[in-house]
Design a protein around this motif. Structure first.
Motif, PDB file in Angstrom:
ATOM      1  N   GLU A 159       0.852  -1.178   0.000  1.00 14.33           N
ATOM      2  CA  GLU A 159       0.000   0.000   0.000  1.00 14.33           C
ATOM      3  C   GLU A 159       0.890   1.230   0.000  1.00 14.33           C
ATOM      4  O   GLU A 159       1.922   1.262   0.672  1.00 14.33           O
ATOM      5  N   LEU A 184      -2.910   0.131  -3.901  1.00 12.65           N
ATOM      6  CA  LEU A 184      -3.691  -0.590  -2.909  1.00 12.65           C
ATOM      7  C   LEU A 184      -3.391  -2.081  -2.981  1.00 12.65           C
ATOM      8  O   LEU A 184      -2.977  -2.587  -4.031  1.00 12.65           O
ATOM      9  N   ARG A 228     -10.300  -3.444  -2.683  1.00 16.58           N
ATOM     10  CA  ARG A 228     -10.040  -2.143  -2.054  1.00 16.58           C
ATOM     11  C   ARG A 228     -10.001  -1.046  -3.115  1.00 16.58           C
ATOM     12  O   ARG A 228     -10.519   0.064  -2.908  1.00 16.58           O
ATOM     13  N   GLU A 282     -13.471  -0.088  -4.153  1.00 15.64           N
ATOM     14  CA  GLU A 282     -14.159   0.682  -3.123  1.00 15.64           C
ATOM     15  C   GLU A 282     -13.659   2.121  -3.055  1.00 15.64           C
ATOM     16  O   GLU A 282     -14.461   3.063  -2.900  1.00 15.64           O
ATOM     17  N   GLU A 283     -12.342   2.310  -3.204  1.00 13.49           N
ATOM     18  CA  GLU A 283     -11.764   3.627  -2.955  1.00 13.49           C
ATOM     19  C   GLU A 283     -11.518   4.440  -4.231  1.00 13.49           C
ATOM     20  O   GLU A 283     -11.588   5.670  -4.209  1.00 13.49           O
ATOM     21  N   LEU A 284     -11.211   3.765  -5.344  1.00 17.57           N
ATOM     22  CA  LEU A 284     -10.864   4.478  -6.576  1.00 17.57           C
ATOM     23  C   LEU A 284     -11.995   4.468  -7.607  1.00 17.57           C
ATOM     24  O   LEU A 284     -11.932   5.227  -8.589  1.00 17.57           O
ATOM     25  N   LYS A 285     -12.969   3.608  -7.431  1.00 19.85           N
ATOM     26  CA  LYS A 285     -14.143   3.523  -8.322  1.00 19.85           C
ATOM     27  C   LYS A 285     -13.758   3.403  -9.805  1.00 19.85           C
ATOM     28  O   LYS A 285     -14.250   4.139 -10.653  1.00 19.85           O
TER      29      LYS A 285
END
Length: 696
Positions: free
Chosen positions: A81, A90, A95, A98-101
């Protein structure tokens, strides 16, 4: 014009197989994956991540893509990470989702790591997954497609493909040579990377540019095929014309032809379509460079594909350099605003030049040069005695002396490329001129195997449904044992011939022809005991020696029209372009003595080695070097040609045609060498000169 026999055979094939394939793909098991076709519409809006983001090749590719305008938002490296290239890294794809779409992921890892990376992306429900690596084991891909078929979130492009690129939206997910591309309004879908680059270059030189280019890839099973791409282009407002680039192997081109026929009937103003099919002069029974460039029993030839597309109203060309002029004519004759289309492309290209300045081509991922011999071996074929021994291990007894072929039947366990699954192929005859018309493909689920209905269909196709119960039971048992072997040893195709004894109703099994996936061994060392049985003494020593240098060399020796001599040596980069070069020479009245693909990783030494291989054939009177510099640098090829001239005794003339990346530097090197080379830019002129020299 298509002959009556070919037309009738094509109609019979469509009625027998295509309808069944369409039913199979539209069932509840396949419907979900079909719903992901819209995920192929990438553009400036597309948020991209890379798996294997911090690797050397992925880093270089990401820098180039970002500079060009691709919206890369980060990447993944297992158990790590942090930050890379100023973007987040990540530890998992979930993950990252969820975070970068992201809308898409590029798989930039080696072939042995790619299956796990693709599966992780599917489980995380990434909308578009692009796998570029070559040599991913076939059965890993079949298992992945078994996963894909049961979901409706993720779409796969590849594997063994250059990727997908929106020239008009400046989004590249793959390793396409960026300077070749220009924004415009022609959509392209291709099996061959190199042929697609030359197609793109022809369109760019003609001022047309490209909208969306989809690399179908050269593997046996493609995540996205011609019909998938056509469905995207049909509703894409940026696409005014479509180009298909196909080749021998599978049935995707025939399926595209059937779709196009329907499209033209139901559409008031259909978009014009042009196409090319490579491999008309491919050597039967051989894998022509690409892992998928071979025809299974019951599949048509490149000529069959060509005829099917032409019959559907597609404009056919024999070389990709012609696409620019042909597409211009098609757009004009269709009533479209050619001037407006070209003006739009010109404005977009000018904007691209202001925003992108540097690019250095690099080799495709998963195809790094190796000292491992037999690098380019595509399939392991066992000899007759080896096949008999292996089948006996699985409880299958084979006749030592094959009986007469009268009333014999064909049974094959292989791959259905449309269903993206294993299949049973059956034919009530083994006569070569009838198998295409009478063979039936019966796809089945990779993990669960064929259903009872599938087995009954196979028996009907073998014309054994009325056979004595004991004979049918043996046939059913045989199918089951072959499927067990197919899975256990990761086979590509298991073929046997059957005959019912007239005296005892006993089922006789003979003439086994077994082939296995070389990538499973080369990439992961699986089934080493099987692949070490390869008997090199049964193969052409020149072809075998080429493998150690990563070169695919195949001697061509089939009869030619009027028994014209095969005396042209060919040296080409890229399997598709190599097939097309052999074909295009034949249209000029010249016949190649060999197929030679230096690969996308060609070096000056590789080119020199290629000359050595070609010159071992005493038939060769002239050598034709036909290079399109996409990933391969033109000047590097030129240096290889010059090196060969200096170090080898070149007793035959050489014609060189180099286009693409660094073509001006290459042409200058050739011109300044002082060597007796015939150098051309135009393919037609080069081919005409080659044929002229071959006839002296």
């Amino acid at each position: 014009m298509i002959c009556t026999r070919c037309k009738n055979a094509m109609i019979a094939w469509i009625q027998r197989n295509l309808v069944r394939s369409c039913q199979f793909s539209s069932s509840s098991r396949r419907k979900g994956y079909d719903d992901t076709i819209g995920n192929l519409k990438i553009g400036s809006h597309t948020r991209v991540i890379f798996q294997g983001f911090t690797g050397k090749q992925a880093t270089a590719n990401a820098k180039e893509s970002i500079a060009w305008g691709t919206n890369i938002v980060g990447g993944v490296r297992p158990n790590k990470e942090g930050e890379h290239l100023g973007l987040p890294v990540l530890p998992t794809v979930r993950r990252a989702m969820e975070e970068l779409k992201p809308h898409a992921t590029g798989i930039y890892v080696a072939a042995h790591q790619a299956p796990a990376a693709i599966e992780e992306a599917i489980e995380a429900e990434v909308p578009l997954i692009v796998a570029v690596a070559e040599h991913i084991p076939l059965h890993d891909i079949l298992r992945i497609h078994s996963m894909l078929s049961s979901q409706s979130k993720s779409r796969l492009v590849g594997a063994n493909a250059p990727g997908i690129i929106s020239a008009i939206g400046h989004c590249r997910i793959g390793f396409q040579p960026l300077p070749t591309f220009s924004p415009g309004h022609v959509g392209i879908v291709a099996k061959s990377g190199t042929l697609s680059y030359e197609t793109v270059a022809s369109l760019t030189r003609s001022g047309l540019g490209q909208s969306l280019c989809i690399g179908m890839g050269g593997d046996v099973v493609a995540g996205t095929n011609f019909v998938d791409a056509l469905r995207v282009f049909e509703t894409d407002d940026d696409t005014e014309c479509v180009v298909l680039v196909g080749e021998v192997g599978g049935t995707a081109e025939e399926e595209a032809a059937a779709w196009i026929k329907d499209y033209k009937k139901r559409t008031k103003d259909p978009k014009p379509i042009a196409a090319l099919v490579g491999g008309v002069y491919a050597k039967p029974g051989r894998v022509m460079g690409h892992a998928g460039a071979w025809a299974a029993p019951g599949e048509g030839s490149a000529t069959t594909k060509y005829n099917a597309l032409e019959e559907a109203g597609v404009t056919m060309v024999d070389h990709p350099a012609k696409f620019g002029g042909v597409v211009k004519q098609l757009l004009s004759s269709s009533g479209r605003d050619l001037k407006g289309i070209m003006k739009s492309a010109s404005n977009a290209a000018a904007e691209q030049k202001r925003g992108f300045h540097t690019y250095r081509p690099r080799p495709p991922f998963g195809t790094t040069m190796s000292s491992n011999p037999q690098l380019q071996q595509r399939r392991l074929h066992l000899g007759t005695q080896q096949s008999v021994t292996l089948l006996k291990e699985y409880g299958i007894e084979v006749l030592a002396n094959p009986p007469p072929e009268d009333d014999s039947r064909l049974l094959v366990i292989t791959v259905d490329r449309t269903a993206r699954s294993p299949c049973i192929i059956v034919s009530p005859t083994t006569k070569e001129d009838q198998i295409y018309q009478r063979a039936i493909h019966i796809p089945f689920e990779y993990s669960s195997g064929p259903t009872k209905a599938d087995i009954n269909t196979a028996l009907e196709g073998l014309q054994m449904d009325a056979a004595p119960p004991a004979t049918k039971a043996v046939a059913v048992d045989l199918i089951g044992k072959l499927i067990t072997l197919y899975h256990a040893k990761e086979a590509v195709a298991l073929e046997v011939r059957l005959k019912i004894s007239s005296s005892s109703d006993k089922l006789e099994i003979y003439s086994p022809n077994l082939s296995f996936d070389d990538a499973a061994y080369r990439s992961t060392k699986r089934h080493s005991e099987l692949h070490q049985q390869r008997d090199l003494s049964l193969e052409d020593p020149v072809e075998v020696s080429a493998e150690a240098d990563g070169i695919v060399y195949i001697k061509l020796d089939a009869p030619t029209p009027n028994n014209e001599p095969r005396n042209i040596g060919t040296l080409v980069n890229g399997a598709g372009l190599a097939m097309n070069t052999v074909d295009a020479l034949a249209t000029h009245g010249g016949y190649a003595a060999n197929f030679l693909d230096t690969g996308g990783k060609a070096t000056s030494e590789t080119v020199k080695r290629s000359f050595e291989l070609i010159l071992q054939d005493p038939r060769v009177k002239v050598v034709f070097v036909n290079i399109f510099g996409g990933l391969t640098l033109g000047d590097m090829i030129a240096r290889g040609v010059i090196l060969a001239f200096k170090e080898l005794e070149m007793a035959v003339p050489v014609v060189v045609r180099i286009r693409g990346t660094n073509e001006k530097e290459a042409q200058k090197l050739i011109a300044d060498s002082g060597l007796k080379l015939f150098a051309f830019d135009d393919f037609e002129e080069a081919a005409a000169k080659v044929v002229e020299l071959s006839q002296k």
